[in-house]
Design a protein around this motif. Structure first.
Motif, PDB file in Angstrom:
ATOM      1  N   UNK A 104       6.496  18.639 -15.574  1.00  0.00           N
ATOM      2  CA  UNK A 104       6.527  18.837 -17.024  1.00  0.00           C
ATOM      3  C   UNK A 104       5.800  20.118 -17.395  1.00  0.00           C
ATOM      4  N   UNK A 105       4.742  20.428 -16.750  1.00  0.00           N
ATOM      5  CA  UNK A 105       3.997  21.639 -17.053  1.00  0.00           C
ATOM      6  C   UNK A 105       4.857  22.873 -16.729  1.00  0.00           C
ATOM      7  N   UNK A 106       5.498  22.938 -15.633  1.00  0.00           N
ATOM      8  CA  UNK A 106       6.322  24.089 -15.252  1.00  0.00           C
ATOM      9  C   UNK A 106       7.478  24.227 -16.207  1.00  0.00           C
ATOM     10  N   UNK A 151       0.836  -1.197   0.000  1.00  0.00           N
ATOM     11  CA  UNK A 151       0.000   0.000   0.000  1.00  0.00           C
ATOM     12  C   UNK A 151       0.875   1.252   0.000  1.00  0.00           C
ATOM     13  N   UNK A 152       1.934   1.189   0.769  1.00  0.00           N
ATOM     14  CA  UNK A 152       2.821   2.357   0.818  1.00  0.00           C
ATOM     15  C   UNK A 152       3.445   2.592  -0.546  1.00  0.00           C
ATOM     16  N   UNK A 153       3.833   1.486  -1.223  1.00  0.00           N
ATOM     17  CA  UNK A 153       4.448   1.621  -2.538  1.00  0.00           C
ATOM     18  C   UNK A 153       3.436   2.161  -3.535  1.00  0.00           C
ATOM     19  N   UNK A 154       2.240   1.706  -3.458  1.00  0.00           N
ATOM     20  CA  UNK A 154       1.190   2.159  -4.382  1.00  0.00           C
ATOM     21  C   UNK A 154       0.950   3.642  -4.200  1.00  0.00           C
ATOM     22  N   UNK A 155       0.819   4.076  -2.987  1.00  0.00           N
ATOM     23  CA  UNK A 155       0.570   5.495  -2.713  1.00  0.00           C
ATOM     24  C   UNK A 155       1.767   6.313  -3.184  1.00  0.00           C
ATOM     25  N   UNK A 156       2.943   5.805  -2.942  1.00  0.00           N
ATOM     26  CA  UNK A 156       4.141   6.532  -3.374  1.00  0.00           C
ATOM     27  C   UNK A 156       4.198   6.648  -4.877  1.00  0.00           C
ATOM     28  N   UNK A 157       3.737   5.606  -5.592  1.00  0.00           N
ATOM     29  CA  UNK A 157       3.769   5.650  -7.043  1.00  0.00           C
ATOM     30  C   UNK A 157       2.815   6.710  -7.569  1.00  0.00           C
ATOM     31  N   UNK A 158       1.654   6.760  -6.967  1.00  0.00           N
ATOM     32  CA  UNK A 158       0.683   7.765  -7.378  1.00  0.00           C
ATOM     33  C   UNK A 158       1.241   9.180  -7.155  1.00  0.00           C
ATOM     34  N   UNK A 159       1.836   9.379  -6.051  1.00  0.00           N
ATOM     35  CA  UNK A 159       2.411  10.697  -5.753  1.00  0.00           C
ATOM     36  C   UNK A 159       3.503  11.038  -6.753  1.00  0.00           C
ATOM     37  N   UNK A 160       4.288  10.066  -7.127  1.00  0.00           N
ATOM     38  CA  UNK A 160       5.377  10.296  -8.073  1.00  0.00           C
ATOM     39  C   UNK A 160       4.820  10.691  -9.433  1.00  0.00           C
ATOM     40  N   UNK A 161       3.715  10.061  -9.855  1.00  0.00           N
ATOM     41  CA  UNK A 161       3.115  10.357 -11.170  1.00  0.00           C
ATOM     42  C   UNK A 161       2.622  11.789 -11.168  1.00  0.00           C
TER      43      UNK A 161
END
Length: 827
Positions: free
Chosen positions: A798-800, A781-791
């Motif tokens: 990229x926008x900036x 779960x921690x890895x999943x949440x971290x992946x979402x945050x990274x995306x």
């Protein structure tokens, strides 16, 4: 030792060579003696209080093995490389022989002696008879001349005079240098011609090349000679008319004046005079006159011849038949003497009245060796003399009473004479030495009567001894008394006198006849004794000297002082430096001993820093720089320009630059230094001591330490192929990839520098697998949440970027990584 016997002439040269070799080390050939003295002779007054004579000894030979002075049994220090040495003569050296000596390089020792003449003029020259009884004709009479306290006696000449004519000359051979009392005795065959002769002596001191004093003249002694009476005509014939009166004369000369005794037909007549009155001579008769004194007697016969004229001229017998009754003899002699007792000084006049209380007397008079009176028919007769000078005098008053009775009374006459000389002298040569017993002698010359003499010893006006004398001698005698003294330093310079008194009783003079000697000043030698000495001296360096101390010692001879520092002899007049504070010892020494005293000397100086500009010290050490100075300086500290307290124990916070200022009464000084405090490494502690990991997990162990100098970090653990170490800054890490059970264990981190080391341990443990599933789900779960945050972050970035907005992260940012296990590279 070399000696010779009878040798062939051919061996003479060899013998002379051997003799010269034998004496080469002991005899100095006169042509090799290069020494001279200036002056070479000294004339010293023994009575001088202070003697200071400088004598120079010079050698023309500069290549020698040492020059020195020798006096008595002691030597001065040997001087090398000098051709001139001096010697200062002191009073204690006067009895010694002084020589300057040189050791020649060829082995000879040459010397030259200083000629010291110690002189002292006589205190007195006095003539007196060895027997004070009056001289008697036909005997040997001795006169003595005493020369009191003279030096040098070998330079003394004594001349005897009789009535201003030289009759004898004496000299003396003694080699004593110090003052002595010498005597010369003159023997005279006494005759009546010497009566009244005047004798004296003169003492002449010959000082050689120096000017000699005039002769010292004694008193004049007049000899009085007793001799028997002498009558010019021993027989005489006298012719008288029958019945006439006649006077017979008996003239005699003698000394003492003679008495007379007349006899007729063997019967003594009551006459004591040099004539005899005869009334009405009728028969022939022979009268004998005897003149007598204590020396002898002589007689004269006078033959009286009566010239008969007629028978009618014979005197009627009836007149001769008239007789008177004889009076009774009184029970006591009826004579009164006024005074009955007299005390007379020798040479003075004397008189005594003699009265009779008996009205019926025939006649009375005085019978005396001097001052006799005629037979007088009066109740009072006077005995008188102008000069009473007869020690053996006979004086009596007599009276003839009716009936042929006679009696006499003798007065009590004390003839006295005060001493001609009273003198004190020491019965030893040279000064006294403290602690030893010595004897002083008091001589009393020509005093009478000795039984009335009292002698008092006086030291500095205080009585120390009294002596009386026994003796029946009538005439003058010489007496002496001894005072034993145990020498003490307090006696040095003391004045000893003796006082001779004649205690003559109530009939003596009101003022007791007294003669006091001249003072004898005692000289006592004693070892030094500290008199006064400061025990501490303080002054500034380069000004302070040891001889500034008030330090004195009493001793005789005056002691010399030498100063020692740490056992070494020093020059007391040399200024001292700051390194020479401490204990100094003064040694006072003379020929009779030494004494020492220690004093503290403090050499003061201004503040001084002897520090370096930079120090490396350890934590808890003391501050390495301190100012020195006397008195101890007051120091202030500034660190990085700010006043600070003196750091008693240094810590790592005390690193920095310090400025020190030290002050005392002699000045102020500054010093700047940098202090680098070294301390033991310290590992930054974690909140845990144990760590767990799951199988296959990546684990990182970090070790961070600080210290000065920067520590070296070392891990100790069980090696594994999946474990490696990395270093960054103050950190050293262990990275374990896909940990297995073999990676479990104790991991030790050791931080070390030159000061010390520090160790921390972490225990790595693998988790139990049965408990790992829930944990795995959590991690997923921690890895999943971290992946979402990274995306999301990538999209925003990229926008900036497209809009021209950027953020920069400094390169090399070094943040400490806590010592926690990691899994899959994500914390």
């Amino acid at each position: 030792m070399c000696s010779s016997s009878m040798l062939p002439l051919t061996m003479l040269g060899f013998l002379m060579l051997m003799l010269s070799l034998c004496d080469a080390d002991s005899i100095c050939p006169s042509d090799l003696n290069t020494l001279t003295l200036e002056p070479d002779k000294l004339l010293i007054d023994f009575g001088a209080k202070n003697v200071s004579e400088l004598v120079n000894c010079t050698s023309t030979d500069e290549d020698h093995d040492g020059m020195y002075w020798s006096f008595g049994n002691s030597n001065s220090s040997v001087e090398y490389g000098e051709s001139f040495i001096a010697w200062s003569l002191s009073l204690s050296d006067l009895n010694e022989t002084a020589q300057c000596k040189i050791k020649q390089s060829d082995g000879h020792e040459c010397s030259i002696e200083l000629d010291i003449t110690l002189y002292k003029y006589p205190e007195m020259v006095y003539v007196f008879p060895l027997n004070y009884a009056t001289a008697t004709e036909g005997t040997l009479y001795q006169l003595q001349c005493d020369i009191i306290s003279v030096a040098p006696v070998q330079n003394l000449t004594v001349r005897w005079y009789k009535n201003n004519q030289i009759i004898r000359t004496d000299s003396f051979t003694s080699i004593i240098k110090t003052p002595v009392t010498e005597s010369s005795v003159l023997e005279v065959n006494i005759s009546r011609d010497e009566n009244g002769a005047r004798f004296r002596c003169e003492a002449q001191l010959d000082l050689g090349p120096y000017e000699s004093p005039p002769p010292f003249v004694s008193n004049t002694y007049t000899v009085v000679v007793n001799y028997a009476p002498d009558i010019e005509n021993k027989s005489e014939d006298v012719y008288v008319d029958d019945g006439s009166n006649v006077t017979l004369h008996c003239e005699a000369e003698g000394r003492p004046p003679p008495g007379f005794q007349w006899t007729l037909d063997g019967t003594d007549m009551l006459e004591n005079k040099n004539y005899l009155d005869i009334i009405g001579v009728t028969t022939n008769a022979t009268y004998i006159c005897t003149a007598f004194n204590k020396v002898g007697r002589v007689t004269k016969k006078i033959h009286v011849h009566v010239i008969k004229t007629t028978a009618a001229t014979v005197a009627p017998a009836a007149a001769a038949a008239v007789t008177t009754p004889e009076p009774l003899m009184p029970r006591a002699c009826p004579l009164i003497l006024t005074p009955a007792e007299i005390v007379v000084r020798f040479g003075d006049s004397a008189s005594i009245n003699c009265n009779t209380t008996q009205p019926d007397f025939v006649g009375m008079g005085w019978e005396a060796t001097l001052g006799s009176t005629a037979f007088l028919r009066q109740p009072t007769v006077l005995w008188t003399v102008d000069k009473l000078e007869d020690w053996t005098m006979y004086v009596t008053c007599y009276v003839f009473l009716r009936g042929g009775f006679q009696c006499n009374v003798r007065p009590n006459i004390t003839l006295y004479k005060t001493p001609d000389i009273v003198s004190v002298s020491a019965m030893h040569q040279g000064p006294m030495v403290e602690g030893k017993e010595y004897s002083l002698k008091c001589d009393i010359f020509n005093v009478a009567p000795v039984g009335k003499l009292r002698l008092t010893w006086i030291r500095d006006n205080k009585t120390v001894n009294i002596k009386t004398f026994d003796g029946n001698s009538i005439g003058p005698v010489n007496e002496s008394a001894i005072l034993n003294v145990t020498a003490n330093r307090d006696d040095n310079g003391a004045q000893f006198k003796c006082m001779a008194e004649l205690i003559l009783g109530p009939n003596g003079p009101e003022i007791v006849p007294t003669v006091t000697s001249s003072p004898h000043i005692a000289v006592v030698n004693y070892k030094p004794q500290i008199k006064v000495c400061e025990r501490h001296l303080t002054d500034v360096e380069h000004k302070i000297r040891v001889d500034m101390l008030s330090c004195e010692a009493d001793g005789n001879p005056p002691p010399a002082v030498q100063w020692y520092y740490k056992g070494a002899l020093i020059n007391a007049s040399q200024p001292l430096s700051r390194t020479q504070s401490g204990k100094y010892t003064a040694k006072f020494e003379n020929s009779f001993g030494s004494t020492e005293i220690s004093v503290d000397i403090t050499v003061e100086y201004g503040p001084l820093f002897t520090c370096n500009d930079r120090y490396e010290v350890k934590q808890n050490d003391k501050f390495p720089c301190e100012a020195v100075g006397i008195p101890k300086p007051i120091t202030t500290w500034r660190k990085d320009g700010i006043n600070v307290d003196y750091p008693l124990h240094l810590t790592k916070k005390d690193n920095g630059t310090y400025t020190l200022e030290a002050t005392n009464k002699h000045g102020t000084t500054n010093h700047t230094l940098y202090l680098d405090v070294l301390y033991t490494p310290t590992i930054i502690e974690e909140t845990y001591k144990e760590k767990e990991f799951t199988l296959g997990e990546n684990v990182t162990l970090d070790c961070i330490a600080e210290g000065n100098p920067p520590p070296e970090i070392l891990w100790t653990y069980t090696p594994a192929v999946n474990a490696r170490e990395t270093t960054g800054g103050r950190q050293r890490s262990i990275i374990i990839t896909r940990a297995t059970s073999t990676n479990a264990g104790v991991y030790n981190c050791i931080a070390t520098n030159g000061v010390g080391s520090h160790t921390r341990s972490v225990t790595l443990m693998m988790k139990d697998e049965s408990k790992a599933f829930p944990l795995a789900i959590i991690w997923m779960l921690i890895v999943l949440i971290g992946t979402l945050i990274f995306i999301v972050m990538v999209v925003v970035h990229n926008r900036r970027k497209k809009q021209g907005q950027y953020s920069f992260v400094p390169d090399g940012a070094d943040k400490p990584i806590p010592m926690t296990p990691q899994s899959n590279g994500v914390q």
